[in-house]
Scaffold this active site. Structure first.
Site, mmCIF file in Angstrom:
data_model
loop_
_atom_site.group_PDB
_atom_site.id
_atom_site.type_symbol
_atom_site.label_atom_id
_atom_site.label_comp_id
_atom_site.label_asym_id
_atom_site.label_seq_id
_atom_site.Cartn_x
_atom_site.Cartn_y
_atom_site.Cartn_z
ATOM 1 C CG HIS A 253 -2.087 0.881 1.112
ATOM 2 N ND1 HIS A 253 -2.028 2.239 1.318
ATOM 3 C CD2 HIS A 253 -3.362 0.601 0.759
ATOM 4 C CE1 HIS A 253 -3.238 2.752 1.113
ATOM 5 N NE2 HIS A 253 -4.057 1.780 0.762
ATOM 6 C CG ASP A 307 -8.272 -4.484 -2.896
ATOM 7 O OD1 ASP A 307 -9.473 -4.264 -2.656
ATOM 8 O OD2 ASP A 307 -7.564 -3.708 -3.552
HETATM 9 C C1 LIG Z 1 -7.638 -0.483 -2.564
HETATM 10 C C2 LIG Z 1 -6.251 -0.444 -2.967
HETATM 11 O O1 LIG Z 1 -5.940 0.188 -3.965
HETATM 12 S S1 LIG Z 1 -5.116 -1.248 -2.025
HETATM 13 C C3 LIG Z 1 -3.849 -1.768 -3.183
HETATM 14 C C4 LIG Z 1 -4.338 -2.879 -4.056
HETATM 15 N N1 LIG Z 1 -3.300 -3.331 -4.967
HETATM 16 C C5 LIG Z 1 -2.656 -4.505 -4.820
HETATM 17 O O2 LIG Z 1 -2.875 -5.273 -3.908
HETATM 18 C C6 LIG Z 1 -1.649 -4.828 -5.899
HETATM 19 C C7 LIG Z 1 -0.302 -5.237 -5.328
HETATM 20 N N2 LIG Z 1 0.336 -4.112 -4.664
HETATM 21 C C8 LIG Z 1 1.076 -3.195 -5.369
HETATM 22 O O3 LIG Z 1 1.262 -3.295 -6.574
HETATM 23 C C9 LIG Z 1 1.668 -2.014 -4.591
HETATM 24 O O4 LIG Z 1 1.857 -2.337 -3.249
HETATM 25 C C10 LIG Z 1 0.835 -0.723 -4.729
HETATM 26 C C11 LIG Z 1 0.728 -0.337 -6.203
HETATM 27 C C12 LIG Z 1 -0.536 -0.923 -4.136
HETATM 28 C C13 LIG Z 1 1.478 0.440 -3.954
HETATM 29 O O5 LIG Z 1 2.769 0.520 -4.305
HETATM 30 P P1 LIG Z 1 3.641 1.875 -4.351
HETATM 31 O O6 LIG Z 1 3.517 2.629 -3.113
HETATM 32 O O7 LIG Z 1 3.373 2.604 -5.595
HETATM 33 O O8 LIG Z 1 5.075 1.244 -4.407
HETATM 34 P P2 LIG Z 1 5.785 0.570 -5.634
HETATM 35 O O9 LIG Z 1 4.843 -0.023 -6.619
HETATM 36 O O10 LIG Z 1 6.768 1.549 -6.146
HETATM 37 O O11 LIG Z 1 6.531 -0.618 -4.881
HETATM 38 C C14 LIG Z 1 7.650 -0.392 -4.010
HETATM 39 C C15 LIG Z 1 8.447 -1.674 -3.910
HETATM 40 O O12 LIG Z 1 7.695 -2.643 -3.197
HETATM 41 C C16 LIG Z 1 7.450 -3.781 -4.000
HETATM 42 N N3 LIG Z 1 6.072 -4.214 -3.817
HETATM 43 C C17 LIG Z 1 4.996 -3.429 -3.546
HETATM 44 N N4 LIG Z 1 3.908 -4.184 -3.446
HETATM 45 C C18 LIG Z 1 4.292 -5.467 -3.646
HETATM 46 C C19 LIG Z 1 3.587 -6.689 -3.694
HETATM 47 N N5 LIG Z 1 2.282 -6.721 -3.505
HETATM 48 N N6 LIG Z 1 4.287 -7.802 -3.950
HETATM 49 C C20 LIG Z 1 5.613 -7.755 -4.141
HETATM 50 N N7 LIG Z 1 6.334 -6.633 -4.118
HETATM 51 C C21 LIG Z 1 5.668 -5.493 -3.877
HETATM 52 C C22 LIG Z 1 7.665 -3.322 -5.449
HETATM 53 O O13 LIG Z 1 8.036 -4.358 -6.285
HETATM 54 C C23 LIG Z 1 8.754 -2.291 -5.281
HETATM 55 O O14 LIG Z 1 9.983 -2.969 -5.161
HETATM 56 P P3 LIG Z 1 11.342 -2.321 -5.726
HETATM 57 O O15 LIG Z 1 11.543 -1.080 -4.903
HETATM 58 O O16 LIG Z 1 12.342 -3.374 -5.463
HETATM 59 O O17 LIG Z 1 11.098 -2.035 -7.170
HETATM 60 O O1 LIG Z 2 -5.515 4.621 -0.539
HETATM 61 C C1 LIG Z 2 -5.099 4.002 -1.519
HETATM 62 O O2 LIG Z 2 -4.052 4.306 -2.126
HETATM 63 C C2 LIG Z 2 -5.837 2.845 -2.040
HETATM 64 C C3 LIG Z 2 -7.251 2.765 -1.605
HETATM 65 O O3 LIG Z 2 -8.135 3.324 -2.215
HETATM 66 C C4 LIG Z 2 -7.568 2.030 -0.399
HETATM 67 O O4 LIG Z 2 -6.680 1.477 0.230
HETATM 68 O O5 LIG Z 2 -8.767 1.974 -0.038
#
Ligand SMILES: CC(=O)SCCNC(=O)CCNC(=O)[C@H](O)C(C)(C)COP(=O)(O)OP(=O)(O)OC[C@H]1O[C@@H](n2cnc3c(N)ncnc32)[C@H](O)[C@@H]1OP(=O)(O)O
Ligand SMILES: O=C([O-])CC(=O)C(=O)O
Length: 370
Positions: A253, A307
């Site tokens: 997150h 999620d």
């Molecule tokens: C309601 C919501 O929106 S909650 C989020 C729902 N999304 C997911 O569950 C999808 C999986 N999670 C992700 O892709 C990410 O955690 C995100 C997009 C939600 C947030 O990530 P951000 O803050 O943008 O960080 P970013 O994508 O740059 O990741 C940072 C590092 O953590 C790692 N990382 C983040 N999430 C994950 C994950 N779920 N699994 C493995 N590695 C991860 C990335 O690979 C990255 O590694 P690096 O620095 O070696 O390249």
């Molecule tokens: O806050 C965020 O980046 C993602 C989101 O909507 C949640 O976690 O409910």
């Protein structure tokens, strides 16, 4: 000029709607802890709180509930569009288009919260129509005597829900209502800041929520548990996925660097409501994925998010897997519209900058010489 990829750590507005403490894993709507709201409140009351900024009196709540219930019906045009597309279309695409159609049908000026109520009331009807019509089940008219969550389950499953199931959906929807400046809320504000209309803004929100890095992750997380198949396969699956550079869905997150409080609550409900062998097995798998995932990713502040367990809850309640992001949208629309309303009180066109890294002064080459 400083480059901030993904607008990380940039504030675009002040808000009195939601506060998140990402380090401690705390979430507050209008100053009330999500743990208290999940324990003592309900969908209608929290929707009122988010839109109007205060808890309703008994009279205000009754009035608000009737208003919301009376708006549940959708037009014949929308019904026939959803029926026609339900078998092939992605549910978020159908919902996005149906909300766009609601905009075409609404010719009234003003009354922003009235429109927000109308969209919120109709989304469950559209979702139920998608699930039932693609399974060749008859469409049920909304039952206005039921609460928002009860009616949603009734329209999906065709029977009046028991008190436990409707309470679980009530809580799950409350947990999804708002989350400060997430990607879909930002998308809504970008559109709203041009002084476009509420329907166009909500369509932008649905479009952004659909992606697997945001609201689409709930469906992907359950798909992941199904693919794993057995608790014995978890370790190999998770390690294989992470070592090949893929992401664990439902983990990580932008703001939380500890366990998302909503995941804690949803986990409790998911385990409490375990119903049949398939769901019990999926829950066992999810809990093992959580354990292995935290072992590997926890030290980097990557933990289960909202999620991770929500899909299990929605699935147990009778929703089909690809509908999960639409259920998320049915609740988040309250946060989207509350943030639009708040932003427009002191509007400023959202227009960030990009840092140009291309060439300048190139000679134009006529097409025959290229
Ligand atoms: C309601 C919501 O929106 S909650 C989020 C729902 N999304 C997911 O569950 C999808 C999986 N999670 C992700 O892709 C990410 O955690 C995100 C997009 C939600 C947030 O990530 P951000 O803050 O943008 O960080 P970013 O994508 O740059 O990741 C940072 C590092 O953590 C790692 N990382 C983040 N999430 C994950 C994950 N779920 N699994 C493995 N590695 C991860 C990335 O690979 C990255 O590694 P690096 O620095 O070696 O390249
Ligand atoms: O806050 C965020 O980046 C993602 C989101 O909507 C949640 O976690 O409910």
């Amino acid at each position: 000029m400083e480059l901030r990829k993904g607008l990380e750590d940039i504030a675009i507005k002040e808000t009195s709607i939601t506060f998140i403490d990402g380090e401690l894993g705390r979430l507050y709507y209008r100053g009330y802890s999500i743990f208290d709201l999940a324990s003592f409140s309900n969908f209608e009351e929290v929707a009122y709180l988010i839109w109007y900024g205060k808890l309703p009196t008994r009279h205000e709540l009754e009035d608000f509930k009737s208003r919301l219930a009376e708006e549940r019906g959708v037009s014949e045009d929308i019904t026939s569009f959803v029926v026609r597309t339900s078998k092939q279309g992605n549910p978020m695409d159908i919902l996005r288009t149906a909300v766009s159609m609601l905009g075409l049908e609404d010719r009234q000026e003003g009354d922003f919260i009235g429109k927000a109520i109308r969209i919120t009331a109709k989304i469950p009807t559209i979702i139920s129509l998608i699930q039932r019509s693609r399974n060749n089940q008859e469409f049920l008219e909304p039952d206005l005597s039921l609460s928002h969550a009860e009616n949603f389950l009734y329209m999906i499953n065709g029977t009046k829900p028991n008190a436990q199931d409707s309470r679980v959906l009530d809580v799950a929807l409350m947990l999804h209502m708002d989350h400060e400046m997430n990607a879909s809320t930002m998308a809504c504000l970008v559109v709203a800041s041009t002084l476009s209309d509420i329907y166009s803004s909500v369509v932008a929100g649905i479009s952004a929520l659909k992606g697997p890095l945001h609201g689409g992750a709930n469906s992907e997380a359950l798909k992941q548990f199904m693919e794993i198949g057995s608790p014995d396969n978890v370790e190999k699956y998770v390690m294989g996925k992470l070592s090949s550079g893929q992401r664990l869905m439902g983990f990580g997150h932008r703001i939380y660097k500890s366990m998302d409080p909503r995941a804690k609550i949803l986990k409790e409900y998911a385990t409490r409501m375990a119903k049949n062998e398939e769901i019990n097995r999926l829950i066992e798998i999810a809990m093992k994925v959580e354990e292995v995932g935290i072992k590997v990713l926890g030290r980097r502040g990557i933990y289960p998010n909202v999620d991770f367990y929500s899909g299990l809850v929605f699935y147990s309640l009778g929703f089909e897997q690809d509908l999960f992001p639409t259920i998320f949208a049915s609740a988040r629309v309250i946060g989207w519209t509350a943030h639009i309303d708040e932003y427009l009180k002191d509007n400023k066109l959202i227009r960030p900058k990009a840092i140009y890294v291309g060439d300048l002064g190139k000679r134009y080459v006529p097409i025959d010489e290229r």
